[in-house]
Structures are given as structure tokens and as C-alpha cells.
Enzyme design. Structure first.
Site, PDB file in Angstrom:
ATOM      1  CG  ASN A 210      11.227 -44.123 -26.702  1.00  0.00           C
ATOM      2  OD1 ASN A 210      11.538 -43.474 -25.720  1.00  0.00           O
ATOM      3  ND2 ASN A 210      12.095 -44.420 -27.670  1.00  0.00           N
ATOM      4  CG  ASP A 279      14.500 -51.147 -31.795  1.00  0.00           C
ATOM      5  OD1 ASP A 279      15.714 -50.962 -31.559  1.00  0.00           O
ATOM      6  OD2 ASP A 279      13.718 -51.683 -30.977  1.00  0.00           O
ATOM      7  N   PRO A 306      20.482 -48.019 -36.935  1.00  0.00           N
ATOM      8  CG  PRO A 306      22.149 -46.407 -36.735  1.00  0.00           C
ATOM      9  CD  PRO A 306      20.769 -46.636 -37.292  1.00  0.00           C
ATOM     10  CB  ILE A 308      23.718 -46.718 -30.901  1.00  0.00           C
ATOM     11  CG1 ILE A 308      22.793 -45.958 -31.863  1.00  0.00           C
ATOM     12  CG2 ILE A 308      24.855 -45.829 -30.412  1.00  0.00           C
ATOM     13  CD1 ILE A 308      22.023 -44.824 -31.238  1.00  0.00           C
TER      14      ILE A 308
HETATM   15  O1  PMT Z   1      14.578 -42.363 -19.532  1.00  0.00           O
HETATM   16  P1  PMT Z   1      13.731 -42.864 -18.370  1.00  0.00           P
HETATM   17  O2  PMT Z   1      12.315 -42.345 -18.447  1.00  0.00           O
HETATM   18  O3  PMT Z   1      14.382 -42.615 -17.046  1.00  0.00           O
HETATM   19  O4  PMT Z   1      13.584 -44.442 -18.502  1.00  0.00           O
HETATM   20  C1  PMT Z   1      14.715 -45.246 -18.376  1.00  0.00           C
HETATM   21  C2  PMT Z   1      14.763 -46.364 -19.438  1.00  0.00           C
HETATM   22  C3  PMT Z   1      13.609 -47.331 -19.212  1.00  0.00           C
HETATM   23  C4  PMT Z   1      14.666 -45.753 -20.850  1.00  0.00           C
HETATM   24  C5  PMT Z   1      16.158 -47.058 -19.266  1.00  0.00           C
HETATM   25  O5  PMT Z   1      16.301 -47.528 -17.960  1.00  0.00           O
HETATM   26  C6  PMT Z   1      16.319 -48.206 -20.244  1.00  0.00           C
HETATM   27  O6  PMT Z   1      15.923 -49.333 -19.997  1.00  0.00           O
HETATM   28  N1  PMT Z   1      16.955 -47.887 -21.411  1.00  0.00           N
HETATM   29  C7  PMT Z   1      17.109 -48.815 -22.525  1.00  0.00           C
HETATM   30  C8  PMT Z   1      15.875 -48.751 -23.382  1.00  0.00           C
HETATM   31  C9  PMT Z   1      15.974 -49.647 -24.609  1.00  0.00           C
HETATM   32  O7  PMT Z   1      15.943 -49.147 -25.680  1.00  0.00           O
HETATM   33  O8  PMT Z   1      16.177 -50.904 -24.319  1.00  0.00           O
HETATM   34  P2  PMT Z   1      16.353 -52.061 -25.476  1.00  0.00           P
HETATM   35  O9  PMT Z   1      16.207 -53.318 -24.717  1.00  0.00           O
HETATM   36  O10 PMT Z   1      15.427 -51.816 -26.615  1.00  0.00           O
HETATM   37  O11 PMT Z   1      17.835 -51.864 -25.971  1.00  0.00           O
HETATM   38  C10 PMT Z   1      18.942 -52.594 -25.440  1.00  0.00           C
HETATM   39  C11 PMT Z   1      20.172 -51.727 -25.449  1.00  0.00           C
HETATM   40  O12 PMT Z   1      20.509 -51.407 -26.794  1.00  0.00           O
HETATM   41  C12 PMT Z   1      20.032 -50.408 -24.726  1.00  0.00           C
HETATM   42  O13 PMT Z   1      21.241 -50.132 -24.065  1.00  0.00           O
HETATM   43  C13 PMT Z   1      19.784 -49.404 -25.857  1.00  0.00           C
HETATM   44  O14 PMT Z   1      20.274 -48.098 -25.523  1.00  0.00           O
HETATM   45  C14 PMT Z   1      20.604 -50.018 -26.986  1.00  0.00           C
HETATM   46  N2  PMT Z   1      20.096 -49.738 -28.337  1.00  0.00           N
HETATM   47  C15 PMT Z   1      18.875 -50.166 -28.732  1.00  0.00           C
HETATM   48  C16 PMT Z   1      18.459 -49.969 -30.035  1.00  0.00           C
HETATM   49  C17 PMT Z   1      19.325 -49.300 -30.927  1.00  0.00           C
HETATM   50  N3  PMT Z   1      18.966 -49.078 -32.188  1.00  0.00           N
HETATM   51  N4  PMT Z   1      20.516 -48.882 -30.507  1.00  0.00           N
HETATM   52  C18 PMT Z   1      20.931 -49.095 -29.236  1.00  0.00           C
HETATM   53  O15 PMT Z   1      22.038 -48.695 -28.850  1.00  0.00           O
END
Ligand code: PMT
Length: 400
Positions: A210, A279, A306, A308
Site C-alpha cells: 500500500n 490484511d 494476523p 497484529i
Molecule cells: O505512513 P503515512 O504515509 O504517514 O500514512 C499514515 C497512515 C495513514 C498509514 C496512518 O496514519 C494510519 O492510519 N495507519 C493505520 C493504517 C491501517 O492499516 O488502518 P486499518 O484501519 O486498516 O487498521 C486498524 C489498526 O489495526 C491499525 O492500527 C493497524 O496498524 C492495525 N492492523 C491492521 C491490520 C493488521 N493485519 N494488523 C494490524 O495491526
């Protein structure tokens, strides 16, 4: 390099005899590795030229509120958002009075009002003017709004008077701004942060990923280190310098990030998941480069990675605080609230990634902090300023 390395510092110079010291201030800030932009009030241009400041800062100098050229590039709102900190030095009695009133009648006062960054004021004026009740009340008003007051110094003045009102030496101003960044809010805490994208191999030359640049996670790591924390930063592949006093653990895939996160977060005080974790990953990565199949579609079977942060939140050695991000393109707050509960997080940071100003790779962000009991919006600011505000919120919860 100190706290100011790579910081965006906006130096605003108002029209007093001490304006010439602004040149030395800019030189010292540059020496500390800061990026410096200068705003000169109209009065300041009588004492020091925009060209001098441009040569010293290496950036265009800004003088007018309504400037066609500037509005097309770095207008007053962009300038206000660009800043990680704004230093008004020297600040005359008039500028201090206008700041206290919240006036926006020139570029300097407008930017001071518009910036979400911390503002510092270094007064410089005649000792009688400094002692006047009006000035003292105005200074109290600024201090009550958390504006940092640096100085003034006492001694012989340009007008021949002796007393308080001299601009503090530029070295002392730099030291005071440095000290402000050493907040020690997370002194003695251990913080683990994930940042950047993960890369999921398809074959030796291709992957799924991504657009995360890592900027938000690295800004958080820098802010936590400056607040006194021991910081472990687990990052996917990015092109960023590791902040001072941060230990980097580079990883590539979500599986690797998960292993590091579980190992490093055991017994940590705080875990912050800023990484954009893929994901899904291909069920198996081909050992050899996959060949084109004569126009036939290539079918990849993807399996779930997973989660995380959910694993960290559920682990037996769970950190005291687990903070996630929710990157959403629709129904931001509802999705974020649901994710916080489902993943078992103490706080989630809702991030609208449909807006070009606040998305992957942007220099700025605007977010909403959501806990079980409170919600707080942080308006658009540099990722550094947003990171410092998140650190303050995390520290407030930890210390409660
Ligand atoms: O890196 P930059 O270019 O500065 O951009 C910042 C950002 C947009 C990446 C950052 O601010 C942000 O929003 N990060 C989270 C991105 C994300 O994956 O969001 P999510 O809504 O899909 O996931 C929710 C949470 O679960 C997040 O804390 C993510 O790290 C965590 N996660 C998600 C999937 C996974 N398999 N494991 C996880 O730990």
C-alpha cells in the site's frame, strides 16, 4: 543533532531595533538542522531585508498577508500548517498587544492565530514599556494560552536606558525552544510503534503493498523519544531517517512485523500501531518469477494476515496502553469506534484517508482520538505536531 533537527521552524521578526538579531537566530537554528522560514512584519523590513533572511534561511521570506505569489504557493494558512513551532523574536510591545487581542491584521499575527503549532514569544522593548501594566497584562494573557515567553533579558538598552526588556541572546532563545521539546512526559516509559507498509511477496520480484510512507509512525517515534521514552520502532520498508534515540527494527512482511511486535511489546508501557499492515498475503510466494500465461488471467489465492494489534492487545503480557489507527474512507467515526472495541484497544486514532491532506504520504494530518469515554479532534497540522498531541493524550491517560 538536538531536538530541532529536521523541525520546521517559522521565525517571525517584528519591527524593533533587535530585529537584526533575528539573522543570528536563523543561522543558529539552521546549524541545529532545522528548516527555517521567516516572516518579517512591515516594521521589521525597516531594520533587516527580506533578502538577508532569504539568504540565511535558504527559503523565501514572507512579508505580506495578501500576496498573490505567496497565496499560490505558501499562503498564510499553508505557512501556519507547515510550522512545527513558531518563534516570534523580537516581539515588540505592539505585536504582543495584538497577539493578546487575537488580531489578524498582518501576516505575522494571522499566522500566529492560524497555526496549530506551539508559539514562543521573545519580547524586546524599552524597559518602561516592558514594565507598563498593559504589557504585563498582555504577557500574562499569552502565557495563560500556553504561549512560551522567552525572556526578556535585562541590561543596557539601545535607547540608553538600563533594565529588563532586551531581547535574550539568540543562543538562549534556541536553548529555550529546545527545552520545550524535551517534555519528559513519557520519562521512563517503553513504547513500541509500528510504521510504514508491509510488503507481501508474490514471487521474488513482485509484491502486494500500500502507499504508507511511514511519516506518521516515524513522527510518533520522534515525539515519544523526545518525551523521554525508550522507543522501539518496527517499520516496513520506507525512505525515512530514523529519529534520534529510536531503535529501528526493519521488517518486510506482516508476519515478520507480528513476530517483532509480540516480542518487543511484552512488558512495554505503550504499543502504537501506525503501520498500514496488508490484511492479506498470497497463500504461497512462488520461488521463481511467475511467467505471463499467454493472456490468461493470473489467479492469486490470498490468505488473511494476523491482526497484529489485536494479538498485542490480547497477549498475556499486554502493554498498559494499546493505541491503534483507523484509516477510513467513509463513516470515519463509526468505523473507528467499532474497530477500537473489536480489537480491544484503549485508544483509536481515526484518520480520514479519502482527503489528500490527511492521507498516505501527506506531510500533514488531522485526526480524532477516541477512547471508551472521550473523543477529541486534532485539526490539520504537520504530522510532527499531531504526533506531539497524541503523545500528550497518551501520557495524560498513563499518568492518570
Ligand atoms: O505512513 P503515512 O504515509 O504517514 O500514512 C499514515 C497512515 C495513514 C498509514 C496512518 O496514519 C494510519 O492510519 N495507519 C493505520 C493504517 C491501517 O492499516 O488502518 P486499518 O484501519 O486498516 O487498521 C486498524 C489498526 O489495526 C491499525 O492500527 C493497524 O496498524 C492495525 N492492523 C491492521 C491490520 C493488521 N493485519 N494488523 C494490524 O495491526
Amino acid at each position: 543533532m538536538g531536538q530541532l533537527n529536521q523541525r520546521h521552524i517559522l521565525v517571525a521578526i517584528s519591527g524593533g531595533i533587535a530585529a537584526y538579531k533575528g539573522a543570528e537566530l536563523v543561522r543558529l537554528l539552521k546549524k541545529q538542522g532545522a528548516r527555517v522560514r521567516v516572516v518579517l512584519s512591515r516594521g521589521a523590513t525597516e531594520f533587516i531585508t527580506p533578502l538577508t533572511m532569504q539568504a540565511l534561511s535558504g527559503e523565501p521570506t514572507h512579508t505580506e498577508l495578501l500576496d498573490e505569489a505567496a497565496e499560490a504557493g505558501m499562503g498564510h494558512i499553508e505557512l501556519a500548517r507547515w510550522a512545527d513551532v513558531m518563534i516570534i523574536a523580537p516581539a515588540t510591545a505592539d505585536v504582543i498587544a495584538r497577539l493578546a487581542q487575537g488580531r489578524a491584521d498582518d501576516l505575522l499575527t494571522t499566522v500566529a492565530l492560524a497555526t496549530p503549532a506551539p508559539v514562543a514569544v521573545a519580547p524586546a522593548m524599552n524597559q518602561q514599556m516592558w514594565a507598563h501594566a498593559a504589557t504585563q497584562e498582555n504577557i500574562q494573557m499569552l502565557a495563560s494560552r500556553h504561549i512560551q515567553i522567552i525572556g526578556p533579558d535585562a541590561g543596557e538598552q539601545a535607547c540608553g536606558d538600563v533594565g529588563p526588556g532586551r531581547l535574550l541572546d539568540p543562543e538562549a532563545i534556541v536553548a529555550a525552544v529546545n527545552a520545550r521539546f524535551e517534555s519528559r512526559l513519557l520519562e521512563g516509559r517503553r513504547v513500541v510503534i509500528t510504521a510504514g507498509p508491509t510488503l507481501e511477496a508474490i514471487d521474488p520480484v513482485r509484491y502486494l503493498s500500500n502507499h504508507s510512507s511511514g511519516k506518521m509512525g516515524f513522527a510518533l517515534a520522534g515525539a515519544c523519544a523526545e518525551a523521554g521514552a525508550q522507543v522501539e520502532l518496527i517499520s516496513g520498508p520506507v525512505h525515512l531517517d530514523t529519529p534520534n534515540r529510536v531503535t529501528l527494527h526493519p521488517v518486510t512482511s506482516a508476519t515478520e512485523m507480528c513476530e517483532q511486535a509480540l516480542a518487543l511489546s511484552a512488558g512495554a508501557d505503550v504499543f502504537i500501531g501506525a503501520a498500514a499492515v496488508a490484511d492479506y498475503r498470497p497463500e504461497s510466494a512462488s520461488a521463481e518469477k511467475i511467467k505471463k500465461a499467454d493472456g490468461n488471467p493470473l489467479i492469486l489465492t490470498l490468505v488473511e494476515n494476523p491482526d497484529i494489534i489485536a494479538c498485542v492487545a490480547q497477549s498475556s503480557s499486554r502493554p498498559y496502553m494499546v493505541v491503534g489507527f483507523a484509516a477510513e474512507t467513509a463513516s470515519l467515526m463509526d468505523h473507528a469506534r467499532e474497530k477500537r472495541q473489536r480489537k480491544g484497544l484503549d485508544m483509536i486514532i481515526a484518520n480520514d484517508v479519502s482527503d489528500p491532506d490527511t492521507t498516505f504520504g501527506s506531510e500533514q494530518n488531522a485526526v480524532h482520538l477516541i477512547t471508551a469515554t472521550e473523543e477529541q479532534s486534532l485539526p490539520l497540522a504537520s504530522k510532527r505536531v499531531i504526533a506531539e498531541q497524541i503523545v500528550a493524550a497518551v501520557a495524560a491517560t498513563l499518568n492518570r
